[in-house]
Design a protein around this motif. Structure first.
Motif, PDB file in Angstrom:
ATOM      1  N   ASP A  15       0.833  -1.208   0.000  1.00 12.04           N
ATOM      2  CA  ASP A  15       0.000   0.000   0.000  1.00 12.04           C
ATOM      3  C   ASP A  15       0.871   1.264   0.000  1.00 12.04           C
ATOM      4  O   ASP A  15       0.570   2.241  -0.688  1.00 12.04           O
ATOM      5  N   MET A  19       1.096   4.259  -2.650  1.00  5.86           N
ATOM      6  CA  MET A  19       1.005   5.665  -2.265  1.00  5.86           C
ATOM      7  C   MET A  19       2.215   6.442  -2.796  1.00  5.86           C
ATOM      8  O   MET A  19       2.080   7.553  -3.319  1.00  5.86           O
ATOM      9  N   SER A  23       2.303   9.674  -5.249  1.00 11.57           N
ATOM     10  CA  SER A  23       3.019  10.935  -4.978  1.00 11.57           C
ATOM     11  C   SER A  23       3.955  11.277  -6.130  1.00 11.57           C
ATOM     12  O   SER A  23       4.047  12.430  -6.550  1.00 11.57           O
ATOM     13  N   ASP A  51      -6.927  11.593  -2.918  1.00  5.42           N
ATOM     14  CA  ASP A  51      -6.486  10.190  -2.930  1.00  5.42           C
ATOM     15  C   ASP A  51      -5.323   9.974  -1.962  1.00  5.42           C
ATOM     16  O   ASP A  51      -5.222   8.936  -1.310  1.00  5.42           O
ATOM     17  N   ILE A  52      -4.446  10.977  -1.904  1.00  4.96           N
ATOM     18  CA  ILE A  52      -3.324  10.907  -0.964  1.00  4.96           C
ATOM     19  C   ILE A  52      -3.853  10.835   0.467  1.00  4.96           C
ATOM     20  O   ILE A  52      -3.365  10.066   1.298  1.00  4.96           O
ATOM     21  N   TYR A  55      -5.006   7.323   1.352  1.00  2.36           N
ATOM     22  CA  TYR A  55      -3.857   6.473   1.697  1.00  2.36           C
ATOM     23  C   TYR A  55      -3.326   6.807   3.083  1.00  2.36           C
ATOM     24  O   TYR A  55      -3.044   5.921   3.895  1.00  2.36           O
ATOM     25  N   ASP A  56      -3.169   8.103   3.323  1.00  2.00           N
ATOM     26  CA  ASP A  56      -2.607   8.561   4.597  1.00  2.00           C
ATOM     27  C   ASP A  56      -3.370   7.946   5.771  1.00  2.00           C
ATOM     28  O   ASP A  56      -2.790   7.317   6.659  1.00  2.00           O
ATOM     29  N   ASN A  87       4.735   7.585   5.233  1.00  2.00           N
ATOM     30  CA  ASN A  87       3.367   8.018   4.997  1.00  2.00           C
ATOM     31  C   ASN A  87       3.259   9.544   5.092  1.00  2.00           C
ATOM     32  O   ASN A  87       2.685  10.202   4.229  1.00  2.00           O
ATOM     33  N   THR A  91       2.838  12.116   1.970  1.00  2.00           N
ATOM     34  CA  THR A  91       1.684  13.018   1.980  1.00  2.00           C
ATOM     35  C   THR A  91       2.141  14.439   1.700  1.00  2.00           C
ATOM     36  O   THR A  91       1.552  15.157   0.895  1.00  2.00           O
TER      37      THR A  91
END
Lengths: 216, 254
Positions: A15, A19, A23, A51-52, A55-56, A87, A91
């Motif tokens: 995952d 992510m 990015s 979307d970020i 994931y965060d 993460n 982000t």
């Protein structure tokens, strides 16, 4: 239970990789938009911000769950902690890409002020750094990130050059202050992205070797 | 750097049960006023090793030990060692609480009385002090003459710790002291171990790795009768040197 933990950790790791690739895509596209002045690409990057965030939150929740349920130790624990830190850094990179895209949208077109080519070069350097750190995470090959500090120094040098350049233009023609402020901000965002890549590199080193190094 | 004081030095310990060698060439130093944990899979020799430290293995007929174990400048395994004295100085607490079927008071007073203490006031003092040290006094002070068998499992285990403390040992060996207890009783014993290290040296065998990580200062990992790695607990659980140790603590064994 170990089987399940191993499975879940594997999923968490992949995952974060997804992510990271998102990015990277956002940064890549924002640099493309910068080069081509294509507002539609910039708009796409802005829309990817959400979307970020998904994931965060999801990665943080999953990591928290793994720690609470399995009390991992040694490399497992280092991996999860690294993932939590990555993460955050990823982000930030996503958000900076969005910020760059916002600036691109805000820059007035065809006003006759010279555009700065060096910011595109700076973007490409940061993008390469991000690409390598993601590969290093995927393959655990630390040689990919061993010269990150030097590469980031080049990015920093470019950043200061761009600042000076912008200020010269601003002094020359105060009407350009708004225009070049956008460039200064974008350069700053890219410089920050470079720092975050360095932080990820430090954490990766810790994850893989258990030793802490300082790059920046 | 401050020189570490050793409570016990174990040099080249080999042990056989009949023909079978169970421990191979174990050398380690137990540091004074610290908690040392021994971890490892079942049958790796943790309990056997800890039982060497106060010669409890003497009670097993076919068990043969070849070792130098230095405690208070004396070799525990020398032919003229005083085993009774050793066991008084190095107490032991077992997996299952095993109080004597006597009153709470008698459980504690038994040891000192065996070692020659007859005065009632002195014994009263020892009982109170030991129960306080084992964090049990407040719970049992009004029923000292009641049977120890009426206590809960966790209380019985703390009673056993108090009983070990009553003869003023230097070191306490604990062989999975929490494995028969519920989580609350376990927490109490863990808190107690933390307190005890101010005055005593503690060696604990545990199957619960999180427990070892929580309460111990030093950890030894054993496998198939060998001491694979020994070092600071933090190091062992964060970044061990040996791959085998890492595999075991991460649960990737076999």
């Amino acid at each position: 239970m170990t089987q399940r933990f191993v499975q879940e950790l594997k999923k968490l790791k992949s995952d974060v990789l997804d992510m990271a690739n998102l990015s990277k895509e956002m940064l890549n596209e924002s640099i493309e938009a910068l080069k081509t002045q294509d507002v539609s690409v910039a708009e796409k990057v802005i829309s990817q911000r959400k979307d970020i965030r998904v994931y965060d939150n999801q990665i943080e929740d999953d990591a928290k769950r793994l720690i609470a349920l399995y009390q991992p130790v040694a490399k497992d624990l280092r991996t999860i902690i690294t993932i939590l830190k990555m993460n955050t850094y990823l982000t930030r990179i996503g958000i900076y890409s969005k910020d760059i895209s916002r600036d691109i949208k805000a820059i007035p077109k065809d006003n006759g002020f010279p555009r700065l080519k060096s910011i595109c070069l700076m973007g490409d350097l940061v993008l390469d750094m991000l690409d390598d750190v993601i590969k290093a995470y995927e393959t655990e090959d630390l040689s990919l990130i061993e010269d990150m500090g030097k590469r980031d120094d080049t990015v920093d040098d470019l950043f200061f050059t761009i600042l000076r350049e912008c200020i010269s233009y601003m002094i020359e023609n105060p009407n350009s202050i708004g225009f070049y402020t956008h460039y200064m901000l974008m350069a700053r965002y890219l410089e920050r992205c470079g720092d975050h890549v360095c932080k990820i590199s430090e954490k990766l080193n810790y994850m893989i070797t258990g030793e802490r190094i300082i790059i920046k | 750097m401050k020189k570490k004081k050793y409570a016990l030095e174990c040099k080249n310990l080999n042990l056989w049960y009949g023909e079978n060698q169970a421990l191979y060439d174990i050398s380690m130093k137990v540091i004074k006023n610290k908690v040392t944990a021994l971890i490892g899979p079942s049958g790796c020799g943790k309990s056997t090793l800890i039982r060497c430290f106060n010669r409890m293995n003497d009670t097993i007929d076919e068990c043969k030990v070849d070792a130098e174990l230095i405690f208070n400048n004396e070799n525990i395994y020398s032919s003229n060692a005083d085993v009774v004295k050793i066991r008084r100085k190095i107490g032991m607490v077992f997996q299952k609480p095993n109080p004597f079927p006597k009153s709470i008071y008698e459980n504690i007073a038994y040891g000192p009385r065996t070692h020659g203490e007859r005065k009632k006031e002195k014994l009263d003092k020892i009982v109170k002090k030991s129960l306080e040290a084992a964090a049990l006094w407040d719970e049992v002070k009004d029923r000292l003459q009641k049977s120890a068998m009426g206590l809960s499992g966790g209380q019985q285990q703390r009673l056993c710790i108090a009983r070990a403390l009553a003869v003023e040992p230097d070191m306490i060996l604990m062989d999975e002291p929490c494995s028969a207890l519920d989580p609350i009783a376990t927490t109490k014993i863990e808190d107690l171990i933390d307190e005890l290290k101010k005055d005593y040296t503690v060696v604990i065998v545990t199957h619960n790795m999180q427990q070892a990580a929580r309460i111990s200062d030093y950890t030894g990992f054993m496998y198939l009768g060998k001491l694979i790695e020994f070092g600071e607990t933090r190091k062992i659980f964060e970044n061990p040197d040996e791959e085998l140790t890492e595999k075991y603590i991460m649960g990737r064994f076999g």
